[in-house]
Design a protein around this motif. Structure first.
Motif, PDB file in Angstrom:
ATOM      1  N   GLN A   1      -0.488 -14.536  -7.446  1.00 54.78           N
ATOM      2  CA  GLN A   1       0.201 -13.417  -6.532  1.00 54.78           C
ATOM      3  C   GLN A   1       0.138 -13.788  -5.060  1.00 54.78           C
ATOM      4  OE1 GLN A   1      -1.721 -11.040  -4.734  1.00 54.78           O
ATOM      5  NE2 GLN A   1       0.471 -10.120  -3.989  1.00 54.78           N
ATOM      6  N   GLU A   2      -1.040 -14.153  -4.563  1.00 55.68           N
ATOM      7  CA  GLU A   2      -0.975 -14.400  -3.063  1.00 55.68           C
ATOM      8  C   GLU A   2      -0.444 -15.901  -2.765  1.00 55.68           C
ATOM      9  OE1 GLU A   2      -2.399 -14.086   0.807  1.00 55.68           O
ATOM     10  OE2 GLU A   2      -1.992 -12.918  -0.753  1.00 55.68           O
TER      11      GLU A   2
ATOM     12  N   ARG B   1       3.304 -15.301  -2.248  1.00 59.21           N
ATOM     13  CA  ARG B   1       3.721 -14.566  -1.088  1.00 59.21           C
ATOM     14  C   ARG B   1       3.467 -15.566   0.065  1.00 59.21           C
ATOM     15  NH1 ARG B   1       1.282 -12.590   3.244  1.00 59.21           N
ATOM     16  NH2 ARG B   1      -0.738 -13.338   2.942  1.00 59.21           N
TER      17      ARG B   1
ATOM     18  N   ASN C   1       9.777 -14.620  -5.870  1.00 57.26           N
ATOM     19  CA  ASN C   1      10.073 -13.395  -5.263  1.00 57.26           C
ATOM     20  C   ASN C   1       8.570 -12.595  -5.486  1.00 57.26           C
ATOM     21  OD1 ASN C   1      10.780 -10.910  -4.414  1.00 57.26           O
ATOM     22  ND2 ASN C   1      12.472 -10.624  -6.021  1.00 57.26           N
ATOM     23  N   PRO C   2       8.194 -12.377  -4.192  1.00 60.94           N
ATOM     24  CA  PRO C   2       6.869 -11.634  -4.007  1.00 60.94           C
ATOM     25  C   PRO C   2       7.128 -10.235  -4.349  1.00 60.94           C
ATOM     26  CG  PRO C   2       7.566 -12.863  -1.870  1.00 60.94           C
ATOM     27  CD  PRO C   2       8.740 -12.756  -2.993  1.00 60.94           C
ATOM     28  N   SER C   3       8.176  -9.510  -4.464  1.00 60.74           N
ATOM     29  CA  SER C   3       8.395  -8.287  -4.977  1.00 60.74           C
ATOM     30  C   SER C   3       8.228  -8.102  -6.197  1.00 60.74           C
ATOM     31  CB  SER C   3       9.639  -7.700  -4.394  1.00 60.74           C
ATOM     32  OG  SER C   3      10.830  -8.425  -4.958  1.00 60.74           O
TER      33      SER C   3
ATOM     34  N   ARG D   1       3.213  -8.721  -7.841  1.00 63.30           N
ATOM     35  CA  ARG D   1       2.347  -7.864  -6.959  1.00 63.30           C
ATOM     36  C   ARG D   1       1.010  -7.667  -7.393  1.00 63.30           C
ATOM     37  NH1 ARG D   1       6.583  -4.711  -8.163  1.00 63.30           N
ATOM     38  NH2 ARG D   1       4.931  -3.236  -9.136  1.00 63.30           N
ATOM     39  N   GLU D   2       0.124  -7.409  -6.537  1.00 63.63           N
ATOM     40  CA  GLU D   2      -1.345  -7.340  -6.861  1.00 63.63           C
ATOM     41  C   GLU D   2      -1.546  -6.272  -8.127  1.00 63.63           C
ATOM     42  OE1 GLU D   2      -5.585  -6.954  -4.599  1.00 63.63           O
ATOM     43  OE2 GLU D   2      -3.803  -6.591  -3.643  1.00 63.63           O
ATOM     44  N   ASP D   3      -0.707  -5.316  -7.788  1.00 62.40           N
ATOM     45  CA  ASP D   3      -0.869  -3.821  -8.854  1.00 62.40           C
ATOM     46  C   ASP D   3      -0.163  -4.553 -10.320  1.00 62.40           C
ATOM     47  OD1 ASP D   3       1.589  -3.944  -7.921  1.00 62.40           O
ATOM     48  OD2 ASP D   3       1.865  -1.932  -8.010  1.00 62.40           O
ATOM     49  N   ASN D   4       0.792  -5.369 -10.430  1.00 55.45           N
ATOM     50  CA  ASN D   4       1.028  -5.323 -11.637  1.00 55.45           C
ATOM     51  C   ASN D   4       0.942  -6.912 -12.325  1.00 55.45           C
ATOM     52  OD1 ASN D   4       2.813  -7.334 -10.043  1.00 55.45           O
ATOM     53  ND2 ASN D   4       4.854  -6.598 -10.857  1.00 55.45           N
ATOM     54  N   TRP D   5       0.337  -7.841 -11.797  1.00 52.15           N
ATOM     55  CA  TRP D   5       0.122  -9.283 -12.108  1.00 52.15           C
ATOM     56  C   TRP D   5      -1.028  -9.346 -13.039  1.00 52.15           C
ATOM     57  CZ3 TRP D   5       2.412 -13.291 -13.352  1.00 52.15           C
ATOM     58  CH2 TRP D   5       1.763 -14.492 -13.102  1.00 52.15           C
TER      59      TRP D   5
END
Length: 331
Positions: free
Chosen positions: A25-26, A29, A58-60, A63-67
Motif C-alpha cells: 500500500q505504501e 502511494r 491508484n492510491p485511492s 488504502r491502509e484501511d482496506n488492504w
C-alpha cells in the motif's frame, strides 16, 4: 500467499507475503508521487509497470484501511491475496523477459568501475599533495520547494557555485571536487559534494568552519535563500567514534583515514541507490569530478648534487640486518 487446503476462503501467508504484503500500500502511494519526467532504478520501474498492468497504481484504491488479503476488493473481482500473487508472478516473469535484469547487471558493473575511477582520482591528488583537507557537504533546498525544484535548477545553481569559486576567497586553496546529484521523496533533488583543499591556506585547516562558510554561501548567495545544507564535517567526532572518519585533515601516512575516505565517503557517492535520469536525455551527467592533478614537469639535465662540509656529513651507520636497514632509511 497460498490457499489453505481445508478452506478456499483463507490463505497461508508465505515468508514473502509476511515481509511485503502490508508495505504494498505504501509502495503504491510512493510511486504515484514520483515525478513522471524521469526514469528510475530498474526495481522501481518494473514495480511501477506491473502495478499499472494490474490496475493497482491508484492510491485511492489501495488504502491502509482496506488492504487486506480477504476483504480487499479489486474491480476485477480479485481479493488482496490474489492481487499480491498476481503482482509477484508478473515481477518474476518480467524481470528477465523485459530486460530489467540485464540493465541492472550493467549498472552494477558501471557502479563498480565508477567507484574505482573516483578512488583513483583521490589517489592522484594524494600522490601530488601528501596532506589535504576534505570537506563533505550536502546541498539541497527548503522542504516547501522540493516538489517544484527540477534537476536543471540544481545543475544551474551548482554551476553558479562552481564558477564563482574561482574568484571567491572562501574557496582559496581548492584543488579538486566530486559532486553527485540524487533525488529522494523526503528531500527532493539534492547534491552530495566533496571538496579538496590544500593546507597552505590557514582557513582550510578550520575545516568545520570552512564547511559552514560554503554552506551559507550556497544558502544565501547562490540560491538566494531557497537553499539549505548539511555540513558533514561538523559531525567528524561521530564518524571517528564509529571508526569511519575519512574527512577533515587527511594525511597519506594515516592509512586508516585514507581507507575510510575511499570506502565510506567515495563509495557512498558512487552507490546505485536513488538512481534517476531525465526521460529523453541521453548521457545526463549525475556525478562529476574536477580535473586530475597535472604531473610534475621533468627537469632537463642531470640533477644537481648538493655538497656538505665534511664536518657536517652524517656518518652512515653500519647495517647488519633487515631491521637496521629499515631504521637507516628513516621508516
Amino acid at each position: 500467499m497460498k490457499i489453505n487446503p481445508d478452506s478456499s476462503h483463507s490463505y497461508h501467508a508465505t515468508q514473502l507475503a509476511n515481509r511485503y504484503f502490508k508495505p504494498i500500500q505504501e509502495f503504491v502511494r510512493l510511486i504515484s508521487i514520483l515525478p513522471t519526467s524521469y526514469s528510475y532504478s530498474e526495481h522501481i520501474e518494473i514495480f511501477r509497470e506491473a502495478c499499472a498492468a494490474l490496475a493497482l497504481n491508484n492510491p485511492s484504491l489501495i488504502r491502509e484501511d482496506n488492504w487486506h488479503p480477504l476483504t480487499f476488493s479489486h474491480p476485477s473481482g480479485m481479493d488482496g491475496a490474489m492481487c499480491f500473487n498476481a503482482l509477484c508472478a508478473l515481477l518474476r516473469r518480467d524481470w528477465s523477459a523485459k530486460g530489467y535484469k540485464a540493465r541492472f547487471q550493467r549498472r552494477v558493473v558501471e557502479t563498480r568501475n565508477r567507484t574505482k575511477e573516483y578512488c583513483s582520482y583521490i589517489d592522484g591528488w594524494f600522490a601530488k599533495l601528501a596532506t589535504l583537507i576534505v570537506l563533505r557537504i550536502d546541498l539541497s533546498y527548503r522542504p516547501e520547494l522540493w516538489e517544484t525544484i527540477t534537476l536543471d535548477d540544481l545543475r544551474t545553481d551548482f554551476d553558479h557555485l562552481y564558477n564563482n569559486a574561482r574568484n571567491n576567497k572562501i574557496f582559496r586553496g581548492r584543488r579538486g571536487y566530486i559532486a553527485k546529484i540524487e533525488y529522494g521523496l523526503g528531500k527532493g533533488f539534492h547534491m552530495h559534494l566533496i571538496l579538496l583543499f590544500d593546507t597552505q591556506h590557514k582557513q582550510a585547516l578550520r575545516h568545520i568552519h570552512l564547511g559552514e562558510l560554503i554552506g551559507e554561501y550556497w544558502k544565501n548567495v547562490v540560491t538566494k535563500g531557497r537553499g539549505q545544507y548539511w555540513n558533514c564535517n561538523a559531525n567528524s567526532n561521530k564518524y571517528d567514534a564509529w571508526g569511519k572518519l575519512g574527512i577533515g585533515l587527511v594525511d597519506t601516512r594515516d592509512t586508516k583515514k585514507l581507507d575510510n575516505l575511499k570506502e565510506h565517503v567515495i563509495s557512498y557517492l558512487c552507490k546505485m541507490d536513488q538512481f534517476i535520469r531525465p526521460l529523453g536525455v541521453q548521457g545526463a551527467q549525475l556525478i562529476r569530478r574536477g580535473e586530475r592533478p597535472k604531473a610534475e614537469a621533468k627537469k632537463r639535465g642531470a640533477p644537481r648534487q648538493r655538497t656538505m662540509p665534511t664536518s657536517q656529513r652524517r656518518k652512515r651507520p653500519e647495517i647488519t640486518g633487515f631491521a637496521e636497514a629499515v631504521d637507516a632509511l628513516g621508516y
